[in-house]
Design a protein around this motif. Structure first.
Motif, PDB file in Angstrom:
ATOM      1  N   ALA A 144       0.897  -1.080   0.062  1.00  0.00           N
ATOM      2  CA  ALA A 144      -0.058  -0.081  -0.072  1.00  0.00           C
ATOM      3  C   ALA A 144       0.918   1.277   0.023  1.00  0.00           C
ATOM      4  CB  ALA A 144      -0.946   0.085   1.116  1.00  0.00           C
ATOM      5  N   ILE A 145       1.991   1.296  -0.815  1.00  0.00           N
ATOM      6  CA  ILE A 145       2.586   2.527  -0.955  1.00  0.00           C
ATOM      7  C   ILE A 145       2.089   3.945  -1.406  1.00  0.00           C
ATOM      8  CG2 ILE A 145       4.915   3.395  -2.101  1.00  0.00           C
ATOM      9  CD1 ILE A 145       5.921   0.429  -1.766  1.00  0.00           C
ATOM     10  N   VAL A 146       2.278   4.813  -0.889  1.00  0.00           N
ATOM     11  CA  VAL A 146       1.765   5.927  -1.184  1.00  0.00           C
ATOM     12  C   VAL A 146       2.853   6.866  -1.607  1.00  0.00           C
ATOM     13  CG1 VAL A 146       0.621   8.320  -0.693  1.00  0.00           C
ATOM     14  CG2 VAL A 146      -0.009   6.214   0.475  1.00  0.00           C
ATOM     15  N   GLU A 147       2.650   7.375  -3.104  1.00  0.00           N
ATOM     16  CA  GLU A 147       3.885   7.740  -3.604  1.00  0.00           C
ATOM     17  C   GLU A 147       4.347   9.138  -2.917  1.00  0.00           C
ATOM     18  OE1 GLU A 147       4.098   8.232  -7.743  1.00  0.00           O
ATOM     19  OE2 GLU A 147       3.688   6.166  -8.182  1.00  0.00           O
ATOM     20  N   GLY A 148       5.601   9.680  -3.028  1.00  0.00           N
ATOM     21  CA  GLY A 148       5.794  10.541  -2.412  1.00  0.00           C
ATOM     22  C   GLY A 148       5.277  12.025  -2.627  1.00  0.00           C
ATOM     23  N   ASP A 149       5.036  12.850  -1.781  1.00  0.00           N
ATOM     24  CA  ASP A 149       4.281  14.077  -2.000  1.00  0.00           C
ATOM     25  C   ASP A 149       5.053  15.039  -2.868  1.00  0.00           C
ATOM     26  OD1 ASP A 149       2.534  16.232  -1.697  1.00  0.00           O
ATOM     27  OD2 ASP A 149       3.047  16.671   0.458  1.00  0.00           O
ATOM     28  N   HIS A 150       4.090  15.898  -3.679  1.00  0.00           N
ATOM     29  CA  HIS A 150       4.690  16.487  -4.576  1.00  0.00           C
ATOM     30  C   HIS A 150       5.152  18.114  -3.956  1.00  0.00           C
ATOM     31  CE1 HIS A 150       4.266  13.938  -8.019  1.00  0.00           C
ATOM     32  NE2 HIS A 150       2.989  13.699  -7.420  1.00  0.00           N
ATOM     33  N   TYR A 151       5.121  18.147  -3.072  1.00  0.00           N
ATOM     34  CA  TYR A 151       5.186  19.416  -2.146  1.00  0.00           C
ATOM     35  C   TYR A 151       4.627  20.741  -2.648  1.00  0.00           C
ATOM     36  CZ  TYR A 151       8.398  16.248  -0.117  1.00  0.00           C
ATOM     37  OH  TYR A 151       9.070  14.945   0.505  1.00  0.00           O
ATOM     38  N   ARG A 152       3.291  20.469  -2.825  1.00  0.00           N
ATOM     39  CA  ARG A 152       2.598  21.886  -3.219  1.00  0.00           C
ATOM     40  C   ARG A 152       2.880  22.922  -1.996  1.00  0.00           C
ATOM     41  NH1 ARG A 152       0.547  17.936  -6.277  1.00  0.00           N
ATOM     42  NH2 ARG A 152       0.617  18.447  -8.304  1.00  0.00           N
ATOM     43  N   GLY A 153       2.645  24.183  -2.065  1.00  0.00           N
ATOM     44  CA  GLY A 153       2.717  24.946  -0.967  1.00  0.00           C
ATOM     45  C   GLY A 153       4.120  25.440  -0.783  1.00  0.00           C
ATOM     46  N   GLY A 154       4.057  26.066   0.650  1.00  0.00           N
ATOM     47  CA  GLY A 154       5.176  26.673   1.171  1.00  0.00           C
ATOM     48  C   GLY A 154       6.103  25.470   1.764  1.00  0.00           C
ATOM     49  N   GLY A 155       7.459  25.530   1.682  1.00  0.00           N
ATOM     50  CA  GLY A 155       8.241  24.518   2.073  1.00  0.00           C
ATOM     51  C   GLY A 155       9.639  24.904   2.115  1.00  0.00           C
ATOM     52  N   LEU A 156      10.623  24.098   2.798  1.00  0.00           N
ATOM     53  CA  LEU A 156      12.062  24.443   2.675  1.00  0.00           C
ATOM     54  C   LEU A 156      12.712  23.307   2.221  1.00  0.00           C
ATOM     55  CD1 LEU A 156      12.545  25.986   6.253  1.00  0.00           C
ATOM     56  CD2 LEU A 156      12.408  27.226   4.027  1.00  0.00           C
ATOM     57  N   LEU A 157      13.744  23.783   1.275  1.00  0.00           N
ATOM     58  CA  LEU A 157      14.521  22.590   0.842  1.00  0.00           C
ATOM     59  C   LEU A 157      15.907  22.712   1.576  1.00  0.00           C
ATOM     60  CD1 LEU A 157      15.036  20.076  -1.091  1.00  0.00           C
ATOM     61  CD2 LEU A 157      16.084  21.859  -2.548  1.00  0.00           C
ATOM     62  N   VAL A 158      16.534  21.699   2.220  1.00  0.00           N
ATOM     63  CA  VAL A 158      17.660  21.810   3.074  1.00  0.00           C
ATOM     64  C   VAL A 158      18.559  20.596   2.300  1.00  0.00           C
ATOM     65  CG1 VAL A 158      18.730  21.495   5.369  1.00  0.00           C
ATOM     66  CG2 VAL A 158      16.437  22.298   5.112  1.00  0.00           C
ATOM     67  N   TRP A 159      19.833  21.265   1.844  1.00  0.00           N
ATOM     68  CA  TRP A 159      20.890  20.603   1.129  1.00  0.00           C
ATOM     69  C   TRP A 159      22.232  20.540   1.917  1.00  0.00           C
ATOM     70  CZ3 TRP A 159      25.361  21.656  -1.189  1.00  0.00           C
ATOM     71  CH2 TRP A 159      25.811  20.749  -1.973  1.00  0.00           C
ATOM     72  N   SER A 160      22.856  19.356   1.760  1.00  0.00           N
ATOM     73  CA  SER A 160      24.248  19.361   2.205  1.00  0.00           C
ATOM     74  C   SER A 160      25.140  18.332   1.703  1.00  0.00           C
ATOM     75  CB  SER A 160      24.117  19.074   3.818  1.00  0.00           C
ATOM     76  OG  SER A 160      25.717  19.218   4.140  1.00  0.00           O
ATOM     77  N   GLY A 161      26.424  18.399   1.852  1.00  0.00           N
ATOM     78  CA  GLY A 161      27.089  17.154   1.282  1.00  0.00           C
ATOM     79  C   GLY A 161      28.418  16.988   2.139  1.00  0.00           C
ATOM     80  N   ILE A 162      28.911  15.769   1.735  1.00  0.00           N
ATOM     81  CA  ILE A 162      30.035  15.261   2.582  1.00  0.00           C
ATOM     82  C   ILE A 162      31.067  14.521   1.683  1.00  0.00           C
ATOM     83  CG2 ILE A 162      28.848  14.946   4.745  1.00  0.00           C
ATOM     84  CD1 ILE A 162      28.912  11.829   4.343  1.00  0.00           C
ATOM     85  N   ALA A 163      32.299  14.549   2.007  1.00  0.00           N
ATOM     86  CA  ALA A 163      33.352  13.883   1.307  1.00  0.00           C
ATOM     87  C   ALA A 163      34.406  13.630   2.163  1.00  0.00           C
ATOM     88  CB  ALA A 163      33.945  14.975   0.166  1.00  0.00           C
ATOM     89  N   THR A 164      35.393  12.913   1.885  1.00  0.00           N
ATOM     90  CA  THR A 164      36.510  12.378   2.609  1.00  0.00           C
ATOM     91  C   THR A 164      37.282  13.367   3.324  1.00  0.00           C
ATOM     92  OG1 THR A 164      37.913  11.937   0.770  1.00  0.00           O
ATOM     93  CG2 THR A 164      36.815  10.117   1.489  1.00  0.00           C
ATOM     94  N   ASN A 165      37.362  14.572   2.898  1.00  0.00           N
ATOM     95  CA  ASN A 165      38.284  15.602   3.279  1.00  0.00           C
ATOM     96  C   ASN A 165      37.174  16.697   3.856  1.00  0.00           C
ATOM     97  OD1 ASN A 165      37.333  16.582   0.794  1.00  0.00           O
ATOM     98  ND2 ASN A 165      39.001  17.551   0.144  1.00  0.00           N
TER      99      ASN A 165
END
Length: 185
Positions: A144-165
Motif C-alpha cells: 500500500a505504498i503512497v507515492e511521495g508528496d509533490h510538495y505543493r505549497g510553502g516549504g523548505l529544501l535543505v541540502w548538504s554534502g560530505i566527502a572524505t576531506n
C-alpha cells in the motif's frame, strides 16, 4: 414462597435471560454492509472512517457512526495504519542501485577523495502526509505504498554534502522552485 420472593425470582430469571448471547443491542450494519465497507476501504485506501460512514449512510439510508465503521473494519481484518511514503523503485532502478556499489567496491581512498555525497530533505509547511491513515491488512505494509508528496505549497529544501576531506555548508532554499541553475549555483 411469598409474593415478594416469587417476584424477585422471576426478575432474576429475566435478568439472566437478557444477558444471554444474542440478546444485546441489534446491529445496525448487516453483512452486506460489511462487504460494502470492506470493498470501499480496499478500493480507496485513503478514505477516513468518517467518510466511509457518510458514504454507507447515504447508500443504506441509516445513520452510521464513525466508531461503528472502524469497529466493523477491524473485525474484517482491515486496520488504519500510517502509509509508507516513498516513490516505489522499479526493478530497473533496483538493479542500477546494486550495480553502482559493485562497480566501485575496488576503488582506492584517493579515488574516493574526489567523490561528494549529497543529500537533501524537504520540509513541507502545508500538509503532514504522515498524519494520513490508510486501511490495510496486517503484513501488507509495502503493498500500500503512497507515492511521495509533490510538495505543493510553502516549504523548505535543505541540502548538504560530505566527502572524505570535509563537508559542505548547510544550504536552505526557501521559496520558489529549485531549478537546475539555482541548484548548481
Amino acid at each position: 414462597m411469598s409474593c415478594v420472593g416469587e417476584l424477585s425470582y422471576h426478575y432474576q430469571r429475566e435478568q439472566n435471560a437478557s444477558r444471554r448471547r444474542g440478546y444485546g443491542r441489534r446491529r445496525i450494519i448487516t453483512t452486506a454492509d460489511d462487504r460494502y465497507l470492506s470493498q470501499c476501504a480496499r478500493r480507496r485506501r485513503t478514505l477516513t472512517a468518517r467518510q466511509l460512514a457518510s458514504q454507507l449512510s447515504a447508500a443504506s439510508g441509516r445513520p452510521i457512526s464513525r466508531q461503528t465503521v472502524s469497529r466493523r473494519l477491524d473485525e474484517g481484518g482491515l486496520f488504519a495504519r500510517r502509509p509508507v511514503v516513498c516513490v516505489p523503485l522499479s526493478p530497473a532502478h533496483a538493479r542500477a542501485r546494486l550495480h553502482w556499489p559493485r562497480e566501485h567496491r575496488s576503488w582506492t581512498p584517493e579515488q574516493w577523495g574526489h567523490v561528494l555525497f549529497m543529500n537533501e530533505s524537504r520540509f513541507n509547511i502545508q500538509n503532514d502526509s504522515r498524519r494520513a491513515m490508510i486501511y490495510r491488512e496486517p503484513g501488507t505494509r509495502y503493498r500500500a505504498i503512497v507515492e511521495g508528496d509533490h510538495y505543493r505549497g510553502g516549504g523548505l529544501l535543505v541540502w548538504s554534502g560530505i566527502a572524505t576531506n570535509g563537508r559542505t555548508d548547510l544550504y536552505v532554499f526557501a521559496g520558489g522552485s529549485i531549478t537546475s541553475v539555482r541548484y548548481r549555483d
